[in-house]
Design an enzyme around this catalytic site. Sequence first.
Site, PDB file in Angstrom:
ATOM      1  N   GLU A 182     -27.805  -7.913 -35.032  1.00 46.16           N
ATOM      2  CA  GLU A 182     -26.836  -7.718 -33.954  1.00 46.16           C
ATOM      3  C   GLU A 182     -27.343  -8.262 -32.612  1.00 46.16           C
ATOM      4  O   GLU A 182     -26.885  -7.854 -31.547  1.00 46.16           O
ATOM      5  CB  GLU A 182     -26.495  -6.228 -33.851  1.00 46.16           C
ATOM      6  CG  GLU A 182     -25.922  -5.717 -35.182  1.00 46.16           C
ATOM      7  CD  GLU A 182     -25.344  -4.327 -35.086  1.00 46.16           C
ATOM      8  OE1 GLU A 182     -24.146  -4.209 -34.869  1.00 46.16           O
ATOM      9  OE2 GLU A 182     -26.113  -3.366 -35.234  1.00 46.16           O
ATOM     10  N   HIS A 214     -28.219   0.459 -28.816  1.00 44.33           N
ATOM     11  CA  HIS A 214     -27.031   0.450 -29.677  1.00 44.33           C
ATOM     12  C   HIS A 214     -27.277   1.429 -30.821  1.00 44.33           C
ATOM     13  O   HIS A 214     -28.316   1.371 -31.465  1.00 44.33           O
ATOM     14  CB  HIS A 214     -26.793  -0.962 -30.217  1.00 44.33           C
ATOM     15  CG  HIS A 214     -25.854  -0.995 -31.389  1.00 44.33           C
ATOM     16  ND1 HIS A 214     -24.580  -0.472 -31.332  1.00 44.33           N
ATOM     17  CD2 HIS A 214     -25.999  -1.475 -32.648  1.00 44.33           C
ATOM     18  CE1 HIS A 214     -23.990  -0.641 -32.506  1.00 44.33           C
ATOM     19  NE2 HIS A 214     -24.831  -1.239 -33.327  1.00 44.33           N
ATOM     20  N   HIS A 233     -25.494   3.949 -34.143  1.00 42.36           N
ATOM     21  CA  HIS A 233     -24.393   4.383 -35.017  1.00 42.36           C
ATOM     22  C   HIS A 233     -24.422   5.908 -35.028  1.00 42.36           C
ATOM     23  O   HIS A 233     -24.484   6.528 -36.079  1.00 42.36           O
ATOM     24  CB  HIS A 233     -24.579   3.855 -36.441  1.00 42.36           C
ATOM     25  CG  HIS A 233     -24.583   2.367 -36.561  1.00 42.36           C
ATOM     26  ND1 HIS A 233     -24.695   1.707 -37.767  1.00 42.36           N
ATOM     27  CD2 HIS A 233     -24.462   1.391 -35.615  1.00 42.36           C
ATOM     28  CE1 HIS A 233     -24.655   0.392 -37.559  1.00 42.36           C
ATOM     29  NE2 HIS A 233     -24.536   0.186 -36.266  1.00 42.36           N
ATOM     30  N   TYR A 278     -15.783  16.078 -16.926  1.00 44.36           N
ATOM     31  CA  TYR A 278     -16.157  15.215 -15.790  1.00 44.36           C
ATOM     32  C   TYR A 278     -17.366  14.322 -16.084  1.00 44.36           C
ATOM     33  O   TYR A 278     -17.581  13.297 -15.444  1.00 44.36           O
ATOM     34  CB  TYR A 278     -16.382  16.058 -14.520  1.00 44.36           C
ATOM     35  CG  TYR A 278     -17.647  16.877 -14.524  1.00 44.36           C
ATOM     36  CD1 TYR A 278     -17.638  18.197 -14.939  1.00 44.36           C
ATOM     37  CD2 TYR A 278     -18.850  16.319 -14.110  1.00 44.36           C
ATOM     38  CE1 TYR A 278     -18.801  18.948 -14.946  1.00 44.36           C
ATOM     39  CE2 TYR A 278     -20.013  17.059 -14.117  1.00 44.36           C
ATOM     40  CZ  TYR A 278     -19.995  18.369 -14.546  1.00 44.36           C
ATOM     41  OH  TYR A 278     -21.141  19.107 -14.559  1.00 44.36           O
ATOM     42  N   HIS A 299     -17.639   1.362 -35.758  1.00 50.27           N
ATOM     43  CA  HIS A 299     -19.017   0.865 -35.762  1.00 50.27           C
ATOM     44  C   HIS A 299     -20.001   1.844 -35.091  1.00 50.27           C
ATOM     45  O   HIS A 299     -20.891   2.347 -35.734  1.00 50.27           O
ATOM     46  CB  HIS A 299     -19.039  -0.509 -35.073  1.00 50.27           C
ATOM     47  CG  HIS A 299     -20.339  -1.225 -35.131  1.00 50.27           C
ATOM     48  ND1 HIS A 299     -20.432  -2.596 -35.134  1.00 50.27           N
ATOM     49  CD2 HIS A 299     -21.618  -0.779 -35.169  1.00 50.27           C
ATOM     50  CE1 HIS A 299     -21.708  -2.950 -35.193  1.00 50.27           C
ATOM     51  NE2 HIS A 299     -22.444  -1.855 -35.205  1.00 50.27           N
ATOM     52  N   TYR A 315     -25.738  11.253  -6.415  1.00 50.81           N
ATOM     53  CA  TYR A 315     -26.712  11.985  -7.195  1.00 50.81           C
ATOM     54  C   TYR A 315     -27.760  11.025  -7.741  1.00 50.81           C
ATOM     55  O   TYR A 315     -28.954  11.261  -7.681  1.00 50.81           O
ATOM     56  CB  TYR A 315     -25.988  12.709  -8.331  1.00 50.81           C
ATOM     57  CG  TYR A 315     -26.853  13.324  -9.396  1.00 50.81           C
ATOM     58  CD1 TYR A 315     -27.657  14.425  -9.100  1.00 50.81           C
ATOM     59  CD2 TYR A 315     -26.857  12.825 -10.691  1.00 50.81           C
ATOM     60  CE1 TYR A 315     -28.447  14.995 -10.085  1.00 50.81           C
ATOM     61  CE2 TYR A 315     -27.634  13.390 -11.665  1.00 50.81           C
ATOM     62  CZ  TYR A 315     -28.435  14.469 -11.371  1.00 50.81           C
ATOM     63  OH  TYR A 315     -29.220  15.034 -12.347  1.00 50.81           O
TER      64      TYR A 315
HETATM   65 ZN   LIG Z   1     -24.500  -1.672 -35.335  1.00 46.43          ZN
END
Ligand SMILES: [Zn+2]
Length: 220
Positions: free
Chosen positions: A81, A100, A102, A121, A163, A216
């Site tokens: 990826e 990234h 899953h 929020y 995904h 903040y």
């Molecule tokens: Zn992936």
Amino acid sequence: MKDLKEQVIEFAQKLNTTNLSPLRSGNVSVRVTKENIEGFYITPSGKKYEALETNDIVFLELHKEYDFVKMFNSGLNPSSEWRFHQDIYLKKKEAKAIVHAHSPHATAVSSHGKSIPAFHYMVALMGGDDIKCAEYATFGTKELSKNIIQALEKRKACLMSNHGQVALGKNLNQAFELAEEVENICHQYIIALKIGKPKILSTAEMLKILEKVKNYKKEL
Ligand SMILES: [Zn+2]
């Protein structure tokens, strides 16, 4: 402080140990300039994260068009990826690190292909009054990169349809924490939906929150 390759290993392993992304799923990268060449370090493909060594971490250039076959033949073995990491770094200058995952709840929500509204929020932490969901495209494709970049407009994280999710930060620690927040929010959202339709905060209220979040962050 650990060097950047060691940090990539540390956070890749954290994907597994914190259950943010089980087994070999998910990947992490960090922006780096090496010998004056802009690029990024990224986790490799097909290796268990617990067995990672610094030699396994792949350096890819930012402005180079890679061909998958040539890449493989030359012994480069980045995450399958890698493409959206490269494209995010090219399009979003503020992204210094990418996580990234899953993660189970984010992935479950992503399978509905819908944005998460401001039912809490804390959605503001991702940069706006919703968390967008990138349209589905096959993993590793340019089309998926395009969809992700669209969903990341004015945002630091998004879901990826059918995904998972992707989160950015000024460093790996920040990107990882944001990915954990996304997962937590998705978990809460699923629970909220179980008991009906949650009340959504108004745009005016979310603008107030976004301002507070900005201040903040400055204090940190
Ligand atoms: Zn992936």
